[in-house]
Structures are given as C-alpha cells and as structure tokens.
Design a protein around this motif. Structure first.
Motif, PDB file in Angstrom:
ATOM      1  N   ARG A  82      -4.908  -8.542  -4.113  1.00 52.45           N
ATOM      2  CA  ARG A  82      -4.076  -9.196  -5.043  1.00 52.45           C
ATOM      3  C   ARG A  82      -3.663  -8.472  -6.299  1.00 52.45           C
ATOM      4  N   ARG A  83      -4.518  -7.540  -6.752  1.00 47.32           N
ATOM      5  CA  ARG A  83      -4.036  -6.644  -8.114  1.00 47.32           C
ATOM      6  C   ARG A  83      -3.025  -5.585  -7.491  1.00 47.32           C
ATOM      7  N   VAL A  84      -3.334  -5.108  -6.185  1.00 46.65           N
ATOM      8  CA  VAL A  84      -2.142  -4.122  -5.676  1.00 46.65           C
ATOM      9  C   VAL A  84      -0.875  -4.794  -5.607  1.00 46.65           C
ATOM     10  N   LEU A  85      -0.794  -6.008  -4.924  1.00 42.72           N
ATOM     11  CA  LEU A  85       0.420  -6.693  -4.858  1.00 42.72           C
ATOM     12  C   LEU A  85       1.064  -7.104  -6.353  1.00 42.72           C
ATOM     13  N   LEU A  86       0.298  -7.291  -7.316  1.00 38.55           N
ATOM     14  CA  LEU A  86       0.781  -7.614  -8.697  1.00 38.55           C
ATOM     15  C   LEU A  86       1.421  -6.160  -9.369  1.00 38.55           C
ATOM     16  N   ARG A  87       0.602  -5.232  -9.177  1.00 40.51           N
ATOM     17  CA  ARG A  87       0.952  -3.963  -9.940  1.00 40.51           C
ATOM     18  C   ARG A  87       2.104  -3.199  -9.275  1.00 40.51           C
ATOM     19  N   CYS A  88       2.205  -3.408  -7.999  1.00 42.82           N
ATOM     20  CA  CYS A  88       3.141  -2.637  -7.025  1.00 42.82           C
ATOM     21  C   CYS A  88       4.208  -3.990  -6.176  1.00 42.82           C
ATOM     22  N   ALA A  89       4.272  -4.746  -7.087  1.00 41.35           N
ATOM     23  CA  ALA A  89       5.280  -5.976  -6.501  1.00 41.35           C
ATOM     24  C   ALA A  89       6.616  -5.316  -6.069  1.00 41.35           C
ATOM     25  N   SER A  90       7.062  -4.489  -6.919  1.00 43.61           N
ATOM     26  CA  SER A  90       8.303  -3.764  -6.498  1.00 43.61           C
ATOM     27  C   SER A  90       8.664  -2.317  -7.158  1.00 43.61           C
ATOM     28  N   TYR A  91       8.751  -1.504  -6.357  1.00 46.65           N
ATOM     29  CA  TYR A  91       9.194  -0.155  -6.931  1.00 46.65           C
ATOM     30  C   TYR A  91       9.965   0.583  -6.222  1.00 46.65           C
ATOM     31  N   LEU A  92      10.451   1.626  -6.761  1.00 44.65           N
ATOM     32  CA  LEU A  92      11.467   2.636  -6.254  1.00 44.65           C
ATOM     33  C   LEU A  92      10.803   3.914  -5.453  1.00 44.65           C
ATOM     34  N   VAL A  93      11.180   4.142  -4.178  1.00 41.02           N
ATOM     35  CA  VAL A  93      10.767   5.199  -3.592  1.00 41.02           C
ATOM     36  C   VAL A  93      11.985   5.909  -2.614  1.00 41.02           C
ATOM     37  N   LEU A  94      12.194   7.296  -2.902  1.00 41.80           N
ATOM     38  CA  LEU A  94      13.102   7.937  -2.064  1.00 41.80           C
ATOM     39  C   LEU A  94      14.485   7.195  -2.051  1.00 41.80           C
ATOM     40  N   GLY A  95      15.058   6.506  -3.160  1.00 43.75           N
ATOM     41  CA  GLY A  95      16.321   5.766  -2.984  1.00 43.75           C
ATOM     42  C   GLY A  95      16.138   4.205  -2.405  1.00 43.75           C
ATOM     43  N   SER A  96      14.889   3.995  -2.208  1.00 43.98           N
ATOM     44  CA  SER A  96      14.937   2.678  -1.486  1.00 43.98           C
ATOM     45  C   SER A  96      13.882   1.867  -2.366  1.00 43.98           C
ATOM     46  N   GLN A  97      14.171   0.425  -2.285  1.00 44.94           N
ATOM     47  CA  GLN A  97      13.440  -0.361  -3.208  1.00 44.94           C
ATOM     48  C   GLN A  97      12.420  -1.070  -2.409  1.00 44.94           C
ATOM     49  N   VAL A  98      11.164  -0.995  -2.630  1.00 44.66           N
ATOM     50  CA  VAL A  98       9.941  -1.422  -1.866  1.00 44.66           C
ATOM     51  C   VAL A  98       9.563  -2.699  -2.573  1.00 44.66           C
ATOM     52  N   SER A  99       9.251  -3.778  -1.989  1.00 44.85           N
ATOM     53  CA  SER A  99       8.929  -5.148  -2.495  1.00 44.85           C
ATOM     54  C   SER A  99       7.897  -5.796  -1.836  1.00 44.85           C
ATOM     55  N   PHE A 100       7.115  -6.540  -2.403  1.00 47.82           N
ATOM     56  CA  PHE A 100       6.019  -7.366  -2.048  1.00 47.82           C
ATOM     57  C   PHE A 100       6.302  -8.921  -2.427  1.00 47.82           C
ATOM     58  N   ASP A 101       6.047  -9.763  -1.542  1.00 45.41           N
ATOM     59  CA  ASP A 101       6.103 -11.303  -2.188  1.00 45.41           C
ATOM     60  C   ASP A 101       5.048 -11.913  -1.369  1.00 45.41           C
ATOM     61  N   VAL A 102       4.116 -12.539  -2.177  1.00 43.40           N
ATOM     62  CA  VAL A 102       3.289 -13.368  -1.523  1.00 43.40           C
ATOM     63  C   VAL A 102       3.663 -14.843  -1.301  1.00 43.40           C
ATOM     64  N   VAL A 103       4.024 -15.054   0.177  1.00 43.14           N
ATOM     65  CA  VAL A 103       4.486 -16.097   0.681  1.00 43.14           C
ATOM     66  C   VAL A 103       3.679 -17.278   0.566  1.00 43.14           C
ATOM     67  N   ASP A 104       2.220 -16.934   0.959  1.00 44.66           N
ATOM     68  CA  ASP A 104       1.241 -18.181   1.013  1.00 44.66           C
ATOM     69  C   ASP A 104      -0.191 -17.506   0.735  1.00 44.66           C
ATOM     70  N   PRO A 105      -0.679 -17.772  -0.514  1.00 39.93           N
ATOM     71  CA  PRO A 105      -1.587 -17.225  -1.194  1.00 39.93           C
ATOM     72  C   PRO A 105      -2.765 -17.846  -0.726  1.00 39.93           C
ATOM     73  N   ASP A 106      -2.770 -19.048   0.127  1.00 40.88           N
ATOM     74  CA  ASP A 106      -4.081 -19.671   0.923  1.00 40.88           C
ATOM     75  C   ASP A 106      -3.608 -19.869   2.118  1.00 40.88           C
ATOM     76  N   TYR A 107      -3.212 -19.021   2.736  1.00 39.12           N
ATOM     77  CA  TYR A 107      -2.611 -18.967   4.288  1.00 39.12           C
ATOM     78  C   TYR A 107      -3.706 -19.357   4.901  1.00 39.12           C
ATOM     79  N   LEU A 108      -3.320 -20.257   5.882  1.00 35.35           N
ATOM     80  CA  LEU A 108      -4.144 -20.915   7.135  1.00 35.35           C
ATOM     81  C   LEU A 108      -5.386 -21.726   6.355  1.00 35.35           C
ATOM     82  N   GLU A 109      -4.767 -22.347   5.288  1.00 29.68           N
ATOM     83  CA  GLU A 109      -5.900 -23.214   4.552  1.00 29.68           C
ATOM     84  C   GLU A 109      -7.045 -22.255   3.883  1.00 29.68           C
ATOM     85  N   GLY A 110      -6.782 -21.191   3.393  1.00 30.64           N
ATOM     86  CA  GLY A 110      -7.831 -20.180   2.728  1.00 30.64           C
ATOM     87  C   GLY A 110      -8.411 -19.070   3.136  1.00 30.64           C
ATOM     88  N   PRO A 111      -8.549 -19.095   4.518  1.00 30.09           N
ATOM     89  CA  PRO A 111      -9.137 -17.788   4.817  1.00 30.09           C
ATOM     90  C   PRO A 111      -8.132 -16.565   4.793  1.00 30.09           C
TER      91      PRO A 111
END
Length: 166
Positions: A82-111
């Motif tokens: 969770r901390r990686v996904l916050l700190r590295c939510a979006s960054y530039l590398v070699l001219g490309s934008q890398v991003s992460f979005d948490v679609v469901d923080p409690d996927y499949l009812e929590g596991p």
C-alpha cells in the motif's frame, strides 16, 4: 499454489516454474520516491516461487508469485505494498508515464487488493496490467495479468488464485 496456464484461459502457455527467491513483486527501482529499505516485510519471506505465462501471439506475459512469510509478516507486506502504491502512484521513466490505481482495496471481500497499472507511451498504445494480490495467513499471491478486456475475466482468474491458496 501457482496457477496453471489453463487458469488464465485457453490461449495461455506456461513457462517453467522458477525456484529460488524471486524479486519482491512490488520493487519499483525506477520510481524516484522508492527506497527498497523502506519496505521491511520482503526481507522476512521464507520462500517464494514464480511462473511466467505467455500467449502464442507474443503479447505481454502474465506472471504469478506466491510468497510465504515469517509469522506476522504477510500482513505487514500488504501494508508495504500500500505504501509503494502511494509513493509511486505515478512516475516518469524513459519517456513513459507509469501509474498505479487501486481499483478495489478490499478485493474479494477483504483477502486481497486489485490494482491497475498503466504505462502511457507517447508514440505507441498504452499498456494496462492488472495486479491481483491475495493474502491467506502467511501466504501472499500476486498475479500480474495484461488487461483481458473485462472485469469478469480478472475476477475469474482471481477466484482461481484464491482457490489455490486453500
């Protein structure tokens, strides 16, 4: 506990399972806000196995890692992710934008957690990968899957991964 190629769909083929301790699935060495030492759980893994999967057309591969942690550390691993996904939510590398979005923080009812990763390129089409992270006890399963085109396909693969965890 690794998925078989058939668990991903009829057109997938599996490469050999790899033994030894694979890299932590959430390493983000190109993210300027990422410092490996900030995530202590990965150093408490007891074992891990991984497998790559490919399609005959040579498109993006899928990957599955199953890790077993020392007592108490699998849950801390989820916190580290969770901390990686916050700190590295979006960054530039070699001219490309890398991003992460948490679609469901409690996927499949929590596991687990469902994450969408995206690489936006200036000159070619964008790449979307889904990450399904599931925890059962001290075991963590992380599947990375190129966008299958529907949430139902992701959910189906996630359900199979949960079943493998027991």
């Amino acid at each position: 506990m690794l998925l078989g190629a058939g668990d991903l769909g009829p057109d997938w083929h599996e490469d050999d399972a790899r033994t030894g301790l694979p890299p932590w699935p959430w390493e983000q060495g190109n993210c300027p806000n990422y410092r490996s030492d900030d995530y202590p759980a990965k150093s408490h893994r007891r074992a891990a196995v991984q497998r790559y999967y490919r399609l005959a057309d040579g498109s993006s591969p899928a990957h599955h890692v199953v890790e077993t942690y020392e007592p108490g550390w699998a849950e801390r691993n989820v916190d580290d992710v969770r901390r990686v996904l916050l700190r590295c939510a979006s960054y530039l590398v070699l001219g490309s934008q890398v991003s992460f979005d948490v679609v469901d923080p409690d996927y499949l009812e929590g596991p687990g957690m469902l994450i969408r990763g995206r690489i936006e390129h200036a000159d070619i089409s964008n790449t979307v990968t889904y990450f399904v992270m599931l925890r059962r006890g001290e075991t963590v399963s992380t599947v990375s899957l190129p966008d299958p085109g529907s949430q139902a396909a992701v959910d189906s693969i996630a359900a199979r991964a949960v079943a493998r965890l027991g």
